[in-house]
Write an enzyme that holds these catalytic residues in place. Structure first.
Site, PDB file in Angstrom:
ATOM      1  N   ASP A  44      33.857  31.076  29.293  1.00  0.00           N
ATOM      2  CA  ASP A  44      33.820  32.481  29.669  1.00  0.00           C
ATOM      3  C   ASP A  44      35.172  32.823  30.301  1.00  0.00           C
ATOM      4  O   ASP A  44      35.909  31.926  30.733  1.00  0.00           O
ATOM      5  CB  ASP A  44      32.676  32.700  30.655  1.00  0.00           C
ATOM      6  CG  ASP A  44      32.647  34.095  31.230  1.00  0.00           C
ATOM      7  OD1 ASP A  44      32.715  35.067  30.459  1.00  0.00           O
ATOM      8  OD2 ASP A  44      32.570  34.214  32.474  1.00  0.00           O
ATOM      9  N   ASP A  46      35.959  36.121  32.531  1.00  0.00           N
ATOM     10  CA  ASP A  46      35.950  36.809  33.823  1.00  0.00           C
ATOM     11  C   ASP A  46      35.306  35.955  34.905  1.00  0.00           C
ATOM     12  O   ASP A  46      34.136  35.553  34.794  1.00  0.00           O
ATOM     13  CB  ASP A  46      35.210  38.138  33.703  1.00  0.00           C
ATOM     14  CG  ASP A  46      35.890  39.090  32.730  1.00  0.00           C
ATOM     15  OD1 ASP A  46      37.051  38.835  32.370  1.00  0.00           O
ATOM     16  OD2 ASP A  46      35.256  40.079  32.326  1.00  0.00           O
TER      17      ASP A  46
END
Length: 293
Positions: A44, A46
């Site tokens: 991922d 963020d």
């Protein structure tokens, strides 16, 4: 002069030849990394690969270049906050986030957005990469495994981040284009929650990956569908729900945050006065929304 250049292009002197032979004899070829074709790692972006929200930094960079107003930026920040906190619960919030995510690229050329993405990454994102997470990604590369980013961020920006980090590639939200210009519509939906898991499954089929040998990394419980389909899941800077789930399932937990705990709601962290103002405005608006309900 021409004769001199011709002479220099010929055989070297005895000393030069000897120096060249010695250098060649002393040269040591570095061992090639043995490819591991059935394993990969998925990260991922963020709050996992970088502090804060990549799409917010990108939007702020576009606002600073006059592509839209500060008021639009605050509205965008609020929309992303609502999506991060409540988007998985309400289709209306997903629709609002989709609209916000596309508003600032509609009508722009893809090549211009990519160029701006490169500039903005170098200006404000590069320094926000978590060194610990970057090292984890590099360890997979060193083991001969491919490393992919998996994010709701538009795929063009996700690719910029992957390229800058020397990773294999990126899976991201795909916006529709016509003749090289964004239409303001999506192809499919936002790459969020279960959609990330479906994207990784599709990539695994295409690339011949064995998901039981793959790894995934995220900060958010929203990514539990992704983390649950791989053989090795790691919670990075996890929110409370993900931390609890990781402990219950004996997943690795790594927290690269220092000092005070970061507020993991998809807003920038330590991103300067402009970002702080946007974050505060979004938080106030979100609080008012809940009170109104």
């Amino acid at each position: 002069m021409r004769r001199l250049l011709r002479d220099r292009g010929g055989a070297g002197t005895a000393g030069e030849v000897a120096a060249g032979e010695v250098a060649a004899a002393a040269a040591v070829a570095l061992p090639m990394v043995e490819p591991d074709p059935t394993a990969a790692a998925f990260f991922d972006v963020d709050n996992t690969m970088m502090r804060g929200a990549s799409i917010y930094y990108f939007a702020r960079g576009l606002a600073s270049r006059g592509l839209f107003t500060t008021r639009d930026l605050l509205r965008f920040a609020f929309g992303q906050t609502v999506f991060r906190v409540r988007g998985g619960e309400n289709p209306e919030h997903i629709a609002e986030a989709r609209e916000a995510a596309l508003a600032f690229v509609a009508g722009h050329k893809v090549e211009d957005i990519v160029r701006l993405g490169e500039e903005i990454y170098d200006e404000v994102m590069a320094d926000r990469i978590w060194a610990g997470t970057r090292a984890l990604a590099q360890s997979h590369l060193d083991a001969g495994q491919r490393v992919w980013l998996v994010t709701a961020t538009p795929v063009e920006l996700a690719r910029v981040i992957a390229q800058r980090l020397g990773l294999t590639g990126a899976l991201g939200t795909v916006a529709e284009t016509s003749d090289g210009v964004y239409t303001g519509r999506l192809v499919g939906d936002l790459l969020h929650g279960p959609a990330k898991a479906e994207a990784v499954r599709a990539l695994a089929r295409r690339e011949g990956l064995d998901l039981s040998r793959c790894s995934a990394y995220s900060d958010s419980a929203n990514d539990l569908p992704l983390l649950s389909i791989v053989g090795n899941a790691t919670a990075i800077n996890p929110d409370a729900e993900l931390r609890d789930h990781a402990r219950q399932n004996q997943w690795a937990i790594k927290d690269f945050r220092t000092g005070r705990k970061a507020t993991m709601i998809g807003l920038p962290i330590a991103a300067g006065v402009g970002a702080l103002a946007g974050g505060v405005a979004a938080a106030i608006a979100l609080r008012r929304l809940h009170r109104g309900r």
